[in-house]
Motif scaffolding. Sequence first.
Motif, short mmCIF file in Angstrom:
data_model
loop_
_atom_site.label_atom_id
_atom_site.label_comp_id
_atom_site.label_asym_id
_atom_site.label_seq_id
_atom_site.Cartn_x
_atom_site.Cartn_y
_atom_site.Cartn_z
N GLY A 131 -2.18 -7.30 -8.97
CA GLY A 131 -1.59 -6.35 -8.14
C GLY A 131 -0.66 -5.54 -9.07
O GLY A 131 0.13 -6.24 -9.56
N ARG A 187 0.41 0.60 -7.16
CA ARG A 187 -0.47 1.41 -6.64
C ARG A 187 -1.98 0.90 -6.86
O ARG A 187 -2.82 1.36 -6.55
N LEU A 188 -2.16 -0.07 -7.62
CA LEU A 188 -3.46 -0.58 -7.96
C LEU A 188 -3.65 -2.18 -7.86
O LEU A 188 -2.69 -2.73 -7.84
N VAL A 189 -5.06 -2.33 -7.68
CA VAL A 189 -5.54 -3.81 -7.75
C VAL A 189 -6.42 -4.05 -8.87
O VAL A 189 -7.39 -3.07 -8.80
N ARG A 233 -9.22 -6.28 -10.34
CA ARG A 233 -10.21 -7.50 -9.82
C ARG A 233 -11.47 -7.41 -10.50
O ARG A 233 -11.82 -6.67 -11.29
N ARG A 254 -5.01 1.61 -4.45
CA ARG A 254 -4.72 1.13 -3.11
C ARG A 254 -4.62 2.24 -2.03
O ARG A 254 -4.62 2.09 -1.10
N ASP A 255 -4.34 3.31 -2.65
CA ASP A 255 -4.01 4.61 -1.78
C ASP A 255 -5.12 4.81 -0.48
O ASP A 255 -6.13 4.75 -1.00
N LYS A 307 -6.64 4.46 3.31
CA LYS A 307 -7.42 3.25 4.17
C LYS A 307 -8.67 2.58 3.53
O LYS A 307 -8.67 1.49 3.78
N LYS A 308 -9.36 3.33 2.47
CA LYS A 308 -10.36 2.70 1.91
C LYS A 308 -9.88 2.69 0.20
O LYS A 308 -9.95 3.52 -0.32
N PRO A 309 -10.08 1.51 -0.15
CA PRO A 309 -9.62 1.31 -1.49
C PRO A 309 -10.68 2.23 -2.55
O PRO A 309 -11.90 2.01 -2.08
N TYR A 322 -2.30 6.06 -14.11
CA TYR A 322 -2.95 4.82 -13.74
C TYR A 322 -3.42 3.98 -14.65
O TYR A 322 -3.63 2.73 -14.68
#
Length: 194
Positions: A18, A21-23, A25, A84-85, A87-89, A122
Motif C-alpha cells: 500500500g 494513493r495506491l495498492v 497487488r 484507491r480513489d 468507492k471503486k478501486p 502515480y
Amino acid sequence: MRLGGRKAATPALSLPIGTPRLVLRDFTTRDLDEVHAYASLEEVTRHLIWGPNTLTQSRETVRGFLDDQKQKPRVNFDLAIVLRDGKKPRLIGGVGLKFADWERRTGDLGYALHPDYWGQGYAAEAAQALMEAGFRELGLQRIYATCDQRNKASARVMERLGMRREGALRRSRFIQGEWRDEYLYAILADEFFA
C-alpha cells in the motif's frame, strides 16, 4: 536458487503493498479488460518492446503474470497498480520488478500506466514502493531500469526516484520495428535509503 555457493532463501514480497494513493497487488484473471485498456494503446506502447496489444495478446500477458506468480522461486513480480480513489478501486497500470541477476542481487524495474493517469506521480509512487520492497524484502542491492532515449517522461520518473543515469546504450533494443537507443538508470540500496 544459489547465492555465493550456498542455497539462498526463497525471495518473496508481502503483498499487497500500500501507498497513500495506491495498492500494488498481483494481477488476477478479472483484470483483463483493464489491462487491455492501456496495453492496446499506441501512446502507451510506442517506446516499449510489446504492443499495442490485441485482446488475445493482453489475455496471454495476464496469463503470463499468473504463471509467474506460481513459480518457485518467484523471480518476476509484475503487479497491478490500483488507484484507491473513490468507492471503486481502479486498475490504472502495472509495475514490475524481476530478478535480472540473483548472484549479484540485481533487479530490473518497469512500469506502464493508462494515459488518463499520466503526469500525476502515480508511476513514481508505485515504483518507489516496489523498489523499497525489493531492497527490504528481496535483499536486492541494485535496481536498474532502461528507457528509450525519446521517452523523456520515463527518464524523468527514474530521476525522481533517485536513480542515476549510468549510461547511454546505442541501438540496444528492438522496439516497434526498429533498433532504438536507450538510457540505463540504476540505484543502489544504500543510496535509496540515504
